[in-house]
Design a protein around this motif. Structure first.
Motif, PDB file in Angstrom:
ATOM      1  N   PRO A  48       0.820  -1.221   0.000  1.00 34.90           N
ATOM      2  CA  PRO A  48       0.000   0.000   0.000  1.00 34.90           C
ATOM      3  C   PRO A  48       0.845   1.258   0.000  1.00 34.90           C
ATOM      4  CG  PRO A  48      -0.904  -1.608   1.536  1.00 34.90           C
ATOM      5  CD  PRO A  48       0.417  -2.157   1.085  1.00 34.90           C
ATOM      6  N   ALA A  49       2.045   1.167   0.521  1.00 31.82           N
ATOM      7  CA  ALA A  49       2.918   2.338   0.564  1.00 31.82           C
ATOM      8  C   ALA A  49       3.286   2.820  -0.836  1.00 31.82           C
ATOM      9  CB  ALA A  49       4.185   2.018   1.359  1.00 31.82           C
ATOM     10  N   ASP A  50       3.231   1.929  -1.831  1.00 32.18           N
ATOM     11  CA  ASP A  50       3.532   2.341  -3.198  1.00 32.18           C
ATOM     12  C   ASP A  50       2.557   3.409  -3.691  1.00 32.18           C
ATOM     13  OD1 ASP A  50       5.565   0.504  -3.183  1.00 32.18           O
ATOM     14  OD2 ASP A  50       4.461  -1.030  -4.304  1.00 32.18           O
ATOM     15  N   LEU A  51       1.347   3.413  -3.118  1.00 28.08           N
ATOM     16  CA  LEU A  51       0.347   4.413  -3.486  1.00 28.08           C
ATOM     17  C   LEU A  51       0.222   5.513  -2.427  1.00 28.08           C
ATOM     18  CD1 LEU A  51      -2.540   2.235  -4.969  1.00 28.08           C
ATOM     19  CD2 LEU A  51      -1.007   3.773  -6.204  1.00 28.08           C
ATOM     20  N   GLY A  52       1.130   5.521  -1.475  1.00 27.33           N
ATOM     21  CA  GLY A  52       1.120   6.562  -0.459  1.00 27.33           C
ATOM     22  C   GLY A  52       0.272   6.251   0.748  1.00 27.33           C
ATOM     23  N   PHE A  53      -0.206   5.007   0.888  1.00 27.68           N
ATOM     24  CA  PHE A  53      -1.017   4.633   2.041  1.00 27.68           C
ATOM     25  C   PHE A  53      -0.149   3.947   3.096  1.00 27.68           C
ATOM     26  CE2 PHE A  53      -4.026   4.483  -1.572  1.00 27.68           C
ATOM     27  CZ  PHE A  53      -4.919   5.454  -1.137  1.00 27.68           C
ATOM     28  N   PRO A  54      -0.558   3.975   4.351  1.00 30.19           N
ATOM     29  CA  PRO A  54       0.206   3.277   5.386  1.00 30.19           C
ATOM     30  C   PRO A  54       0.280   1.782   5.082  1.00 30.19           C
ATOM     31  CG  PRO A  54      -1.425   4.746   6.366  1.00 30.19           C
ATOM     32  CD  PRO A  54      -1.742   4.681   4.902  1.00 30.19           C
ATOM     33  N   ASP A  55       1.423   1.185   5.406  1.00 25.69           N
ATOM     34  CA  ASP A  55       1.571  -0.247   5.161  1.00 25.69           C
ATOM     35  C   ASP A  55       1.505  -1.048   6.460  1.00 25.69           C
ATOM     36  OD1 ASP A  55       3.956   0.438   6.295  1.00 25.69           O
ATOM     37  OD2 ASP A  55       5.223  -0.308   4.670  1.00 25.69           O
ATOM     38  N   ASP A  56       0.847  -0.491   7.476  1.00 20.34           N
ATOM     39  CA  ASP A  56       0.666  -1.214   8.732  1.00 20.34           C
ATOM     40  C   ASP A  56      -0.077  -2.521   8.461  1.00 20.34           C
ATOM     41  OD1 ASP A  56       1.800   0.991   9.899  1.00 20.34           O
ATOM     42  OD2 ASP A  56      -0.101   1.883  10.539  1.00 20.34           O
ATOM     43  N   GLY A  57       0.495  -3.620   8.910  1.00 16.78           N
ATOM     44  CA  GLY A  57      -0.111  -4.921   8.688  1.00 16.78           C
ATOM     45  C   GLY A  57       0.211  -5.525   7.347  1.00 16.78           C
ATOM     46  N   TYR A  58       0.981  -4.823   6.542  1.00 12.14           N
ATOM     47  CA  TYR A  58       1.340  -5.330   5.212  1.00 12.14           C
ATOM     48  C   TYR A  58       2.861  -5.463   5.090  1.00 12.14           C
ATOM     49  CZ  TYR A  58      -3.504  -4.332   4.020  1.00 12.14           C
ATOM     50  OH  TYR A  58      -4.877  -4.325   3.997  1.00 12.14           O
ATOM     51  N   VAL A  59       3.418  -6.264   5.940  1.00 11.45           N
ATOM     52  CA  VAL A  59       4.848  -6.555   5.907  1.00 11.45           C
ATOM     53  C   VAL A  59       4.999  -8.046   5.674  1.00 11.45           C
ATOM     54  CG1 VAL A  59       7.019  -6.519   7.177  1.00 11.45           C
ATOM     55  CG2 VAL A  59       5.357  -4.654   7.480  1.00 11.45           C
ATOM     56  N   LEU A  60       5.725  -8.402   4.621  1.00  9.18           N
ATOM     57  CA  LEU A  60       5.885  -9.812   4.298  1.00  9.18           C
ATOM     58  C   LEU A  60       6.719 -10.511   5.367  1.00  9.18           C
ATOM     59  CD1 LEU A  60       6.505  -9.756   0.444  1.00  9.18           C
ATOM     60  CD2 LEU A  60       4.508 -10.672   1.643  1.00  9.18           C
TER      61      LEU A  60
END
Length: 808
Positions: free
Chosen positions: A181-193
């Motif tokens: 999600p960070a690629d679009l400028g959104f927080p990546d909380d919970g989206y860590v591989l």
């Protein structure tokens, strides 16, 4: 290049299901506005939600039947997603169907499998919208614009290095690649591989069972690089060792949950025998049993699941209870492999993941291949993430980034025997004097099959055949004008294979491009005087296209066409005096020399039986072949099959051609010989071992396809031409239809093959080329040829006629 158009509709942010993550809402709006878009989001970024939401909103704002096409065994993922996230005002009804009869209104979103679609059980024309879950797109224009093709293997394409940036920016006009999600400028909380550990385990193999190669030579060791057959044999022989290694790994943590990936049914049965309580998914199962096993493993009801990447590698989410996968074998299909890895290595996985890969020592090349593709996969994903971070979903200034030039700054290079121009073909022809060209030899662009330059002047930059011929309408009248009256324009063409998946016809068909060319040149005043057929290798063609496969012939012979030869179409500008058949400046051939009694040479006359000087003129025998296309039979016989088989495929191919030229053709004998070769595993699958012979002088079967300037380009690590013209073709046309000193013209010069060969044949070469790279390389070849003609060789000084190409 045709860029993606936005022909969908816009929705307000408040119209989108609030249960979706911010990046999902943004992508849904973007896709709806575009109308036809691709979403390549990383594993665990909620593609299932996005598909359902797209169909829900389409049903709200443009009511009609909607369809989601999914792989086998994953409908439960969609059902679970609908139950969890689509409630209240956003509730949807999903219904799985296997035929048209199960469609009961447009209030449902329908699900079906690809197999049902391919079987024709559902009429797709009834649906106003569809999404393809893990689908395969039509490659369309991308293959001809950006990729170079492996001429020996279908589907083996390599992105042109100089077009890589343009390709990925073009893709970004219709697709989103999202790694986080960070690629679009959104927080990546919970989206860590999760952390990933990959362990490779090599097991030994018995090399005494390596067998023999195609020529009957014994193999000391197995080598999977020899082909798929050798790889399959190695997998079978190493199965006990691989199963034993798998058991050792399982014993390290018997209570853990694992996916046991495999490729062969023998592997599945061996896994079932070695792992108590394992459940399996396999092809002959019912869909219900398949899904029950997938759901049971997903929910943690049992520990071990044995399945194939092609069965369960797409759509299934196993990360809730599993973070360990064992590949009991490896194969060549990286796409299936990486999909299988990401059934557990995905967002939402809360444990470090472990991947164990077991392979035999004979499969080291397969491992290297997989590792190399894995690295390239990660590189490309990073490249797309970089683009989306820079431009966002709608911020790409395509008009600037993918801008095209119109016209070029004309550059002319001349020598004693050549005149070539870096210029548009039409403009250069217009600048050429009338009736100044002795012969035109060119390979015209095959409609929009290739795009050679990023210029609107490029003839490959056309939409379809009709558009291409409309562009040729500007060039062909100029070619007629500059050609001397009565002289020939020799146009090299080839028909194009049209794939059923692109045309919607279901089967590969052939676009009769050569026939369109005939009527095009006739329309502009040329006389059509014949067609030379250049035989091609049907086996090699099938390796490029897979449209003539033996297996498909067995299923339905009506799908089977024939190989596509190449053609040289012969067109003549009408001579000034139509009452006489001769050109204004005839192409005159000298009769051969004969040896007189005193040792001197004289010209041959009709009835002269004296010995002729080899290659001293145009012989009666040559005329018979050119004019009457007849090769007399010597009455010699074919060798026995046993005699031929012992030669091996390549010597046999050459001998078969030679013998067939001299003997009366026997089709039944030809088939029998091939069948007996196949029984001995001596019939090549990579090239045509026994080419059908032809005694017709209008069919050229001996063109050496590798003799092009691309060989020199490759040797010097320079860009190769995407469609090079063979020397043999050019040489024969120059010898047959021009005089010494004539200007030989090519409006599509490419690497300047035509002027290059013209110089070596004692003519003058003239050409134009739009690509600066090809022009620069072609100039060097013309200068090289001219220097060669200017400096006598040792053989010349000795009075011996040298073969210029052999001396090169």
């Amino acid at each position: 290049m045709q860029l993606a158009k936005a022909d969908g509709f816009d929705v307000a942010p408040d119209d989108i299901n609030p249960a979706g993550a911010p990046h999902c809402k943004a992508i849904v709006r973007w896709a709806l506005k575009g109308g036809c878009r691709a979403i390549f989001a990383s594993f665990g970024l909620h593609k299932t939600f996005m598909q359902i939401e797209l169909m829900r909103l389409i049903g709200r704002f443009a009511p009609g039947l909607r369809l989601i096409v999914i792989p086998l065994g994953v409908r439960h993922e969609f059902m679970a997603e609908a139950d969890e996230r689509f409630t209240g005002d956003c509730a949807v009804r999903l219904k799985f169907i296997r035929s048209n009869a199960e469609i009961d209104g447009d209030d449902a979103i329908y699900l079906t499998n690809y197999e049902t679609i391919l079987a024709g059980k559902i009429d797709l024309s009834r649906f106003i919208a569809a999404t393809l879950d893990d689908g395969v797109m039509d490659t369309g224009q991308a293959l001809t614009r950006f990729f170079q093709r492996n001429s020996e293997k279908a589907g083996d394409l390599t992105l042109f290095p100089h077009k890589e940036d343009e390709f990925w920016l073009w893709v970004h006009s219709w697709a989103v690649f999202l790694q986080s999600p960070a690629d679009l400028g959104f927080p990546d909380d919970g989206y860590v591989l999760p952390e990933l550990t990959v362990n490779w385990h090599e097991v030994p193999i018995d090399h005494s069972t390596a067998g023999y190669d195609r020529d009957g030579q014994g193999l000391l060791i197995r080598n999977t690089a020899l082909g798929v057959t050798q790889a399959s044999a190695a997998k079978r022989d190493s199965l006990p060792a691989r199963i034993a290694r798998m058991a050792e790994l399982i014993a390290e943590d018997p209570d853990a949950h694992r996916v046991l990936w495999h490729d062969l049914e023998d592997e599945r049965r061996a896994i079932e025998a070695a792992v108590p309580g394992v459940r399996s998914i396999y092809g002959s199962q019912s869909l219900e049993l398949n899904e029950a096993a997938a759901i049971g493993f997903k929910d943690g009801r049992f520990k071990d699941l044995a399945t194939k990447p092609e069965m369960s590698g797409a759509g299934n989410n196993f990360q809730k209870h599993c973070h360990w996968a064992i590949f009991v074998g490896i194969g060549f299909k990286f796409h299936d492999f990486i999909q299988a890895v990401h059934r557990i290595v995905r967002f939402g996985q809360h444990h470090a993941c472990r991947i164990d890969i077991i392979y035999s020592e004979a499969e080291r090349e397969v491992r290297r291949n997989l590792e190399g593709k894995w690295v390239e996969h990660d590189r490309l994903m990073a490249r797309m993430a970089e683009i989306i971070r820079k431009y966002g979903l709608d911020g790409l200034p395509l008009d600037d980034v993918l801008s095209r030039s119109i016209g070029v700054a004309r550059r002319v290079e001349k020598g004693e025997a050549f005149h070539i121009a870096h210029n548009d073909a039409v403009l250069e022809a217009q600048a050429t004097a009338s009736e100044s060209v002795g012969e035109i030899i060119t390979s015209i662009p095959f409609s929009n099959h290739y795009e050679y330059t990023a210029s609107y002047n490029d003839f490959g930059h056309t939409d379809d055949n009709g558009h291409f011929w409309r562009q040729m309408d500007f060039l062909t009248p100029e070619l007629l004008r500059i050609l001397k009256p009565g002289r020939l324009a020799c146009i090299h063409v080839k028909d194009r294979v049209l794939f059923g998946s692109v045309t919607g016809q279901g089967v590969p068909t052939v676009s009769p491009f050569h026939a369109e060319a005939i009527f095009h040149y006739l329309k502009h005043g040329f006389q059509y005087v014949g067609m030379i057929t250049i035989a091609t290798d049907v086996v090699k063609e099938n390796n490029q296209t897979y449209r003539l496969t033996y297996s498909e012939m067995m299923k339905d012979a009506t799908k089977m066409g024939v190989g596509c030869p190449e053609y040289v179409l012969l067109f003549r500008r009408p001579q000034s005096d139509l009452s006489r058949g001769y050109a204004d400046e005839p192409v005159v051939h000298d009769k051969p020399l004969v040896i007189a009694a005193d040792g001197s040479h004289e010209r041959w006359t009709d009835g002269d039986r004296r010995a002729q000087v080899p290659d001293s003129g145009y012989t009666l025998a040559r005329w018979q072949l050119d004019a009457h296309a007849f090769w007399p039979s010597s009455g010699d016989r074919l060798l026995t099959t046993d005699e031929l088989v012992r030669l091996g495929p390549k010597p046999l191919r050459a001998l078969f051609q030679k013998l067939s030229e001299d003997a009366i053709y026997d089709f039944q004998m030809h088939v029998k010989l091939g069948e007996e070769l196949a029984a001995r595993d001596a019939l090549s699958k990579t090239y045509m071992t026994l080419d059908p012979p032809s005694k017709d002088g209008g069919i050229w079967t001996d063109v050496v396809r590798m003799r092009t300037l691309n060989g020199e380009q490759a040797f010097q690590n320079l860009e190769k031409h995407v469609c090079p013209l063979q020397f043999d073709i050019v040489d024969r046309l120059i010898d047959r239809y021009s005089n010494k000193g004539d200007v030989i013209y090519d409006p599509f010069g490419g690497l300047m093959t035509v002027p290059y060969r013209a110089i070596l044949k004692g003519r003058r070469g003239q050409a134009s080329e739009l690509s600066e790279t090809y022009f620069r390389d072609g100039l060097r070849y013309c200068q090289k040829a001219e220097a060669k003609m200017a400096v006598p060789s040792m053989f010349d000084l000795l009075g011996i006629e040298a073969d210029l190409e052999a001396a090169e």
